[in-house]
Design a protein around this motif. Structure first.
Motif, PDB file in Angstrom:
ATOM      1  N   ARG A 121      -1.976  -9.218   5.204  1.00 57.72           N
ATOM      2  CA  ARG A 121      -3.435  -9.230   5.140  1.00 57.72           C
ATOM      3  C   ARG A 121      -3.945  -7.942   4.500  1.00 57.72           C
ATOM      4  O   ARG A 121      -3.357  -6.875   4.650  1.00 57.72           O
ATOM      5  CB  ARG A 121      -4.013  -9.375   6.549  1.00 57.72           C
ATOM      6  N   ARG A 122      -5.075  -8.066   3.824  1.00 57.85           N
ATOM      7  CA  ARG A 122      -5.671  -6.931   3.140  1.00 57.85           C
ATOM      8  C   ARG A 122      -6.170  -5.888   4.143  1.00 57.85           C
ATOM      9  O   ARG A 122      -6.669  -6.232   5.205  1.00 57.85           O
ATOM     10  CB  ARG A 122      -6.825  -7.420   2.264  1.00 57.85           C
ATOM     11  N   ILE A 123      -6.030  -4.605   3.788  1.00 57.26           N
ATOM     12  CA  ILE A 123      -6.478  -3.490   4.620  1.00 57.26           C
ATOM     13  C   ILE A 123      -7.668  -2.830   3.939  1.00 57.26           C
ATOM     14  O   ILE A 123      -7.671  -2.650   2.721  1.00 57.26           O
ATOM     15  CB  ILE A 123      -5.348  -2.437   4.783  1.00 57.26           C
ATOM     16  N   ASP A 124      -8.670  -2.460   4.707  1.00 58.48           N
ATOM     17  CA  ASP A 124      -9.817  -1.715   4.175  1.00 58.48           C
ATOM     18  C   ASP A 124      -9.383  -0.261   4.017  1.00 58.48           C
ATOM     19  O   ASP A 124      -9.287   0.486   4.998  1.00 58.48           O
ATOM     20  CB  ASP A 124     -10.993  -1.832   5.135  1.00 58.48           C
ATOM     21  N   THR A 125      -9.112   0.157   2.789  1.00 55.32           N
ATOM     22  CA  THR A 125      -8.564   1.500   2.537  1.00 55.32           C
ATOM     23  C   THR A 125      -9.586   2.614   2.800  1.00 55.32           C
ATOM     24  O   THR A 125      -9.211   3.783   2.897  1.00 55.32           O
ATOM     25  CB  THR A 125      -8.038   1.622   1.090  1.00 55.32           C
ATOM     26  N   LYS A 126     -10.860   2.271   2.907  1.00 56.34           N
ATOM     27  CA  LYS A 126     -11.872   3.281   3.238  1.00 56.34           C
ATOM     28  C   LYS A 126     -11.867   3.563   4.741  1.00 56.34           C
ATOM     29  O   LYS A 126     -12.273   4.635   5.178  1.00 56.34           O
ATOM     30  CB  LYS A 126     -13.256   2.804   2.818  1.00 56.34           C
ATOM     31  N   ARG A 127     -11.394   2.598   5.513  1.00 54.54           N
ATOM     32  CA  ARG A 127     -11.444   2.704   6.968  1.00 54.54           C
ATOM     33  C   ARG A 127     -10.105   3.135   7.579  1.00 54.54           C
ATOM     34  O   ARG A 127     -10.083   3.849   8.583  1.00 54.54           O
ATOM     35  CB  ARG A 127     -11.857   1.347   7.524  1.00 54.54           C
ATOM     36  N   TYR A 128      -8.991   2.681   7.001  1.00 57.10           N
ATOM     37  CA  TYR A 128      -7.670   2.972   7.563  1.00 57.10           C
ATOM     38  C   TYR A 128      -6.928   4.014   6.740  1.00 57.10           C
ATOM     39  O   TYR A 128      -7.081   4.077   5.524  1.00 57.10           O
ATOM     40  CB  TYR A 128      -6.829   1.690   7.659  1.00 57.10           C
ATOM     41  N   TYR A 187       0.856  -1.187   0.000  1.00 54.51           N
ATOM     42  CA  TYR A 187       0.000   0.000   0.000  1.00 54.51           C
ATOM     43  C   TYR A 187       0.893   1.239   0.000  1.00 54.51           C
ATOM     44  O   TYR A 187       1.950   1.238   0.617  1.00 54.51           O
ATOM     45  CB  TYR A 187      -0.895   0.030   1.243  1.00 54.51           C
ATOM     46  N   LYS A 189      -4.880   9.173   2.486  1.00 56.22           N
ATOM     47  CA  LYS A 189      -5.546   7.957   1.985  1.00 56.22           C
ATOM     48  C   LYS A 189      -4.524   6.943   1.505  1.00 56.22           C
ATOM     49  O   LYS A 189      -3.472   7.304   0.970  1.00 56.22           O
ATOM     50  CB  LYS A 189      -6.483   8.318   0.830  1.00 56.22           C
TER      51      LYS A 189
END
Length: 158
Positions: free
Chosen positions: A132-139, A119, A147
């Protein structure tokens, strides 16, 4: 090898290496995934992972049996039977048992094929590598609160 043969092997190793009888049950447990064997404190039985015999051979299985018998005999004698205890480590060394079992070849291949996610912060361009995948809308970026954007997925594993 079946459970009956395993039981006889464990009894034989117990007498030869420890000079004490093994008076409980030893069985193969097909549900074991990440360990070569385990000693059950309540029942004093030993469960073994058959995959270690199939993939790494008899020598590895004998080492795992000796390891579990160290837990067994020390626990019954009321001595330190856990991995961190001095009694346990000394007995392992005395009987030539491994402290940890070797990883299964199939698990090593899976570990090497693990994907790495990269990222990048859109503001300060800081790079984050994650398994592990990160929720880019949340973190958001920990440095500038910008962003995050998924840039690359690396399948090499290292």
């Amino acid at each position: 090898m079946d459970n009956e043969q395993l039981q006889k092997l464990v009894e034989k190793i117990s007498l030869e290496a420890f000079g004490k009888p093994f008076q409980h049950k030893a069985v193969f447990n097909p549900r074991l995934r990440t360990t070569g064997g385990r000693y059950l404190l309540q029942s004093h039985n030993i469960e073994m992972n058959k995959k270690y015999l199939d993939e790494l051979g008899m020598e590895e299985l004998v080492g795992i049996i000796k390891h579990e018998l160290c837990h067994y005999h020390l626990h019954l004698e009321g001595k330190g039977y856990q991995h961190r205890d001095r009694d346990f480590r000394q007995l392992l060394q005395k009987v030539g048992a491994p402290r940890f079992c070797s990883p299964l070849p199939a698990n090593v291949v899976k570990r090497q094929q693990r994907k790495i996610l990269t990222y990048i912060c859109k503001s300060c361009h800081l790079v984050f590598s994650r398994k592990r995948r990160i929720d880019t809308k949340r973190y958001v970026c920990g440095r500038c609160r910008g962003k995050l954007e998924l840039k690359a997925i690396d399948h090499s594993g290292v």
